[in-house]
Write a protein that holds these residues in place. Structure first.
Motif, PDB file in Angstrom:
ATOM      1  N   MET A 161       0.862  -1.180   0.000  1.00  0.00           N
ATOM      2  CA  MET A 161       0.000   0.000   0.000  1.00  0.00           C
ATOM      3  C   MET A 161       0.897   1.229   0.000  1.00  0.00           C
ATOM      4  O   MET A 161       1.846   1.326   0.795  1.00  0.00           O
ATOM      5  CB  MET A 161      -0.897   0.015   1.239  1.00  0.00           C
ATOM      6  N   LEU A 162       0.629   2.164  -0.907  1.00  0.00           N
ATOM      7  CA  LEU A 162       1.411   3.387  -1.010  1.00  0.00           C
ATOM      8  C   LEU A 162       0.496   4.583  -0.771  1.00  0.00           C
ATOM      9  O   LEU A 162      -0.473   4.791  -1.514  1.00  0.00           O
ATOM     10  CB  LEU A 162       2.069   3.487  -2.389  1.00  0.00           C
ATOM     11  N   MET A 163       0.797   5.353   0.257  1.00  0.00           N
ATOM     12  CA  MET A 163       0.009   6.549   0.578  1.00  0.00           C
ATOM     13  C   MET A 163       0.797   7.770   0.123  1.00  0.00           C
ATOM     14  O   MET A 163       1.918   8.015   0.587  1.00  0.00           O
ATOM     15  CB  MET A 163      -0.268   6.608   2.080  1.00  0.00           C
ATOM     16  N   THR A 164       0.241   8.477  -0.827  1.00  0.00           N
ATOM     17  CA  THR A 164       0.917   9.648  -1.382  1.00  0.00           C
ATOM     18  C   THR A 164      -0.015  10.851  -1.336  1.00  0.00           C
ATOM     19  O   THR A 164      -1.226  10.724  -1.091  1.00  0.00           O
ATOM     20  CB  THR A 164       1.332   9.401  -2.841  1.00  0.00           C
ATOM     21  N   ALA A 165       0.551  12.031  -1.605  1.00  0.00           N
ATOM     22  CA  ALA A 165      -0.260  13.243  -1.638  1.00  0.00           C
ATOM     23  C   ALA A 165      -1.289  13.181  -2.751  1.00  0.00           C
ATOM     24  O   ALA A 165      -2.338  13.837  -2.690  1.00  0.00           O
ATOM     25  CB  ALA A 165       0.648  14.464  -1.819  1.00  0.00           C
ATOM     26  N   ALA A 166      -0.999  12.376  -3.770  1.00  0.00           N
ATOM     27  CA  ALA A 166      -1.919  12.271  -4.899  1.00  0.00           C
ATOM     28  C   ALA A 166      -2.992  11.208  -4.687  1.00  0.00           C
ATOM     29  O   ALA A 166      -3.889  11.058  -5.508  1.00  0.00           O
ATOM     30  CB  ALA A 166      -1.133  11.953  -6.170  1.00  0.00           C
ATOM     31  N   GLY A 167      -2.879  10.471  -3.611  1.00  0.00           N
ATOM     32  CA  GLY A 167      -3.861   9.425  -3.344  1.00  0.00           C
ATOM     33  C   GLY A 167      -3.194   8.149  -2.853  1.00  0.00           C
ATOM     34  O   GLY A 167      -1.968   8.058  -2.771  1.00  0.00           O
ATOM     35  N   THR A 168      -3.998   7.170  -2.543  1.00  0.00           N
ATOM     36  CA  THR A 168      -3.510   5.907  -1.981  1.00  0.00           C
ATOM     37  C   THR A 168      -3.639   4.772  -2.993  1.00  0.00           C
ATOM     38  O   THR A 168      -4.665   4.633  -3.653  1.00  0.00           O
ATOM     39  CB  THR A 168      -4.298   5.538  -0.709  1.00  0.00           C
ATOM     40  N   ILE A 169      -2.587   4.001  -3.112  1.00  0.00           N
ATOM     41  CA  ILE A 169      -2.606   2.790  -3.938  1.00  0.00           C
ATOM     42  C   ILE A 169      -2.750   1.605  -2.994  1.00  0.00           C
ATOM     43  O   ILE A 169      -1.920   1.425  -2.090  1.00  0.00           O
ATOM     44  CB  ILE A 169      -1.323   2.663  -4.774  1.00  0.00           C
ATOM     45  N   PRO A 170      -3.776   0.793  -3.141  1.00  0.00           N
ATOM     46  CA  PRO A 170      -3.969  -0.321  -2.201  1.00  0.00           C
ATOM     47  C   PRO A 170      -2.937  -1.418  -2.392  1.00  0.00           C
ATOM     48  O   PRO A 170      -2.364  -1.574  -3.475  1.00  0.00           O
ATOM     49  CB  PRO A 170      -5.373  -0.830  -2.548  1.00  0.00           C
ATOM     50  N   ALA A 171      -2.715  -2.190  -1.336  1.00  0.00           N
ATOM     51  CA  ALA A 171      -1.797  -3.328  -1.416  1.00  0.00           C
ATOM     52  C   ALA A 171      -2.363  -4.398  -2.340  1.00  0.00           C
ATOM     53  O   ALA A 171      -3.577  -4.556  -2.479  1.00  0.00           O
ATOM     54  CB  ALA A 171      -1.569  -3.912  -0.027  1.00  0.00           C
ATOM     55  N   ALA A 172      -1.479  -5.126  -2.979  1.00  0.00           N
ATOM     56  CA  ALA A 172      -1.893  -6.206  -3.875  1.00  0.00           C
ATOM     57  C   ALA A 172      -2.454  -7.373  -3.067  1.00  0.00           C
ATOM     58  O   ALA A 172      -1.908  -7.737  -2.019  1.00  0.00           O
ATOM     59  CB  ALA A 172      -0.702  -6.680  -4.706  1.00  0.00           C
ATOM     60  N   ASN A 173      -3.541  -7.952  -3.558  1.00  0.00           N
ATOM     61  CA  ASN A 173      -4.094  -9.175  -2.969  1.00  0.00           C
ATOM     62  C   ASN A 173      -3.447 -10.367  -3.651  1.00  0.00           C
ATOM     63  O   ASN A 173      -3.536 -10.518  -4.875  1.00  0.00           O
ATOM     64  CB  ASN A 173      -5.611  -9.220  -3.160  1.00  0.00           C
ATOM     65  N   VAL A 174      -2.802 -11.225  -2.871  1.00  0.00           N
ATOM     66  CA  VAL A 174      -2.023 -12.336  -3.402  1.00  0.00           C
ATOM     67  C   VAL A 174      -2.570 -13.650  -2.858  1.00  0.00           C
ATOM     68  O   VAL A 174      -2.797 -13.787  -1.651  1.00  0.00           O
ATOM     69  CB  VAL A 174      -0.528 -12.204  -3.017  1.00  0.00           C
ATOM     70  N   LEU A 175      -2.773 -14.625  -3.750  1.00  0.00           N
ATOM     71  CA  LEU A 175      -3.158 -15.974  -3.342  1.00  0.00           C
ATOM     72  C   LEU A 175      -2.076 -16.942  -3.781  1.00  0.00           C
ATOM     73  O   LEU A 175      -1.725 -16.997  -4.960  1.00  0.00           O
ATOM     74  CB  LEU A 175      -4.498 -16.390  -3.964  1.00  0.00           C
ATOM     75  N   VAL A 176      -1.551 -17.711  -2.836  1.00  0.00           N
ATOM     76  CA  VAL A 176      -0.555 -18.739  -3.136  1.00  0.00           C
ATOM     77  C   VAL A 176      -1.247 -20.098  -3.059  1.00  0.00           C
ATOM     78  O   VAL A 176      -1.838 -20.444  -2.037  1.00  0.00           O
ATOM     79  CB  VAL A 176       0.626 -18.684  -2.147  1.00  0.00           C
TER      80      VAL A 176
END
Length: 382
Positions: A161-176
Motif C-alpha cells: 500500500m502506497l500513501m501519497t499526496a496524490a492518493g492511496t494505492i492499495p496493497a496487492a491481494n495475493v493468493l498462493v
C-alpha cells in the motif's frame, strides 16, 4: 578419482553442478576435478574461478569425461537424439552419475544399457537425515522466491500500500496455491513486499504453516482433507468430489485477487488443474498468474509451458519453465552443496571414493541403476 562436471545443454538450463567453492572441497577430498569450459558461465562462475580453485579445465565434454569415475549433472545427460551431443554415450561405463536424472522406467533402462550407476537426487527420501542434500527443497525454495519477484515485475500496480499526496494505492491481494517449500517461500516473499497474502493447500498441516507466516487460509476442509498427505510429506491426489468443493471455495477467492502464485505438485504425476478458464475470466485486467508447476503441465488451465500469455480479459499468465534456473547463481550454490553433502556422507577416506551401501535408506532411494542393472524398486521389471 576423476570427477567430471559438464556444461548443461538442455533448454532453459542455466545452473551448474559444481561451483568453484564445491570444486575446491572436492579436490580436498582427493578428487581430480575436470570442468568443461563454460560450464559455470551462465550461473556467473567463469572458467578462471574454477582454475583458481584447482580444477582442470577441459575444452569439451569428451575431454572432461575421459576416465571419469564420477559425473555431476544438474539435469539428466542427453541421450542419442535428444540434442546435438550424446552425453550418455561419452560417460565411461561404471561411472557414478549424480543429478536430477528424470527418473522413470525408460530413463532407468537407458542408464542400465549405458552401464552407468545413476543416482537420481530427485528421488531422495524426505527424512531428517536427508535435509541437507534435498535438491527438490533447495530448488523449490528459490523457485517460490523468484515467482513472486517475477509477479511483481509483471504486475502493473504496486505490491505494498502506497500513501501519497496524490492518493492511496492499495496493497496487492495475493493468493498462493500450494504451501509446500515453494509456496511457503512465496508467501514469505509476498508478505515482505507488502502484499495482502492468502494461501490454500489440501494438506492438513499446511493451514498452521500458512497462518504462522501471517497469511490467511483459504480452503475446503472435510474428512478427506485430514488424510491428504503421504508419509513422505507430499500431497496426495484428491477425489473429484473433494476437488469440486475445493474449487468452489477457491473460485470465490481468485475473483478478488491481483496475483495468484501456483505451486501445487503431486509427486510423479501431472500437476493438478486448480485454476480453471472460468476462474481466469473472473479476474481483473492486469492481474497476474505465476505457474511454477508449468513443467508438470501447470496448475492453470490456460498456462502455456515456457510462455508468457495475456488473456483476452487482460490477465498475464507466466508459465516459464525451470523456475530455479531463473535465479541460477543462487540455485547452483545450493544445488552443488546438496551434491557435495551426498558425496561426503558416503565418502570413504581410506580409499578416496564413495561407498554406497545398497541397504542404506538414502542409497536405496536414489540409485536407479548399478552394474548395468535397474535396481530401484519403482522401476524393476515385474
Amino acid at each position: 578419482m576423476r570427477l567430471a562436471v559438464l556444461k548443461e545443454r538442455r533448454a532453459d538450463e542455466a545452473r551448474v553442478a559444481a561451483t568453484p567453492e564445491t570444486a575446491k572441497k572436492l579436490i580436498a577430498m582427493g578428487c581430480q576435478v575436470a570442468v568443461e569450459s563454460g560450464a559455470g558461465l551462465s550461473a556467473g562462475y567463469p572458467d578462471a574461478a574454477y582454475a583458481e580453485a584447482g580444477a582442470e579445465l577441459a575444452p569439451d565434454a569428451g575431454a572432461a569425461l575421459a576416465g571419469a569415475a564420477i559425473v555431476l549433472k544438474v539435469r539428466a545427460p542427453l541421450a542419442a537424439g535428444e540434442g546435438t551431443l550424446d552425453e550418455l554415450a561419452l560417460i565411461p561405463r561404471g561411472a557414478l552419475v549424480i543429478g536430477t536424472m528424470g527418473a522413470d522406467k525408460d530413463a532407468a533402462g537407458r542408464y542400465a544399457a549405458a552401464g552407468v550407476d545413476a543416482a537420481a537426487m530427485e528421488m531422495l527420501p524426505r527424512i531428517t537425515r536427508a535435509q541437507s542434500m534435498d535438491v527438490l527443497s533447495s530448488q523449490a525454495n528459490l523457485a517460490g522466491y523468484r515467482a513472486v519477484v517475477e509477479a511483481a515485475g509483471a504486475f502493473d500496480r504496486a505490491f505494498p500500500m502506497l500513501m501519497t499526496a496524490a492518493g492511496t494505492i492499495p496493497a496487492a491481494n495475493v493468493l498462493v496455491m500450494g504451501a509446500g517449500v515453494a509456496g511457503l517461500q512465496a508467501i514469505a516473499t509476498a508478505r515482505r513486499l507488502g502484499g495482502r497474502v492468502s494461501a490454500t493447500d489440501v494438506r492438513p498441516a499446511a493451514k498452521e504453516e500458512i497462518k504462522s507466516l501471517g497469511a490467511s487460509f483459504v480452503g475446503y476442509e472435510d474428512e478427506e482433507s485430514k488424510a491428504a498427505q503421504t508419509s513422505g510429506g507430499y500431497a496426495k491426489a484428491m477425489s473429484p468430489e473433494f476437488l469440486a468443493k475445493q474449487a468452489e471455495v477457491v473460485a470465490g477467492a481468485i475473483a478478488k485477487m491481483d496475483i495468484v502464485v501456483c505451486t501445487a505438485l503431486v509427486q510423479g504425476r501431472r500437476a493438478p488443474t486448480l485454476v480453471t478458464e472460468a476462474m481466469v475470466a473472473s479476474m481483473k485486467p492486469g492481474s497476474v498468474i505465476v505457474d511454477i508447476a508449468s513443467d508438470a503441465g501447470g496448475n492453470c488451465a490456460l498456462t502455456q509451458p515456457g510462455e508468457k500469455v495475456v488473456t483476452p480479459n487482460g490477465v498475464v499468465i507466466l508459465g516459464y519453465r525451470n523456475w530455479p534456473a531463473r535465479i541460477p547463481a543462487a540455485a547452483s550454490s545450493l544445488y552443488t552443496r546438496n551434491l557435495l553433502t551426498f558425496l561426503t556422507t558416503f565418502w570413504d577416506k581410506d580409499s578416496s571414493k564413495p561407498v554406497l551401501p545398497a541397504e542404506d535408506e538414502l542409497v536405496r532411494g536414489v540409485m536407479l541403476t548399478r552394474g548395468g542393472q535397474v535396481v530401484h524398486p519403482n522401476f524393476v521389471a515385474g
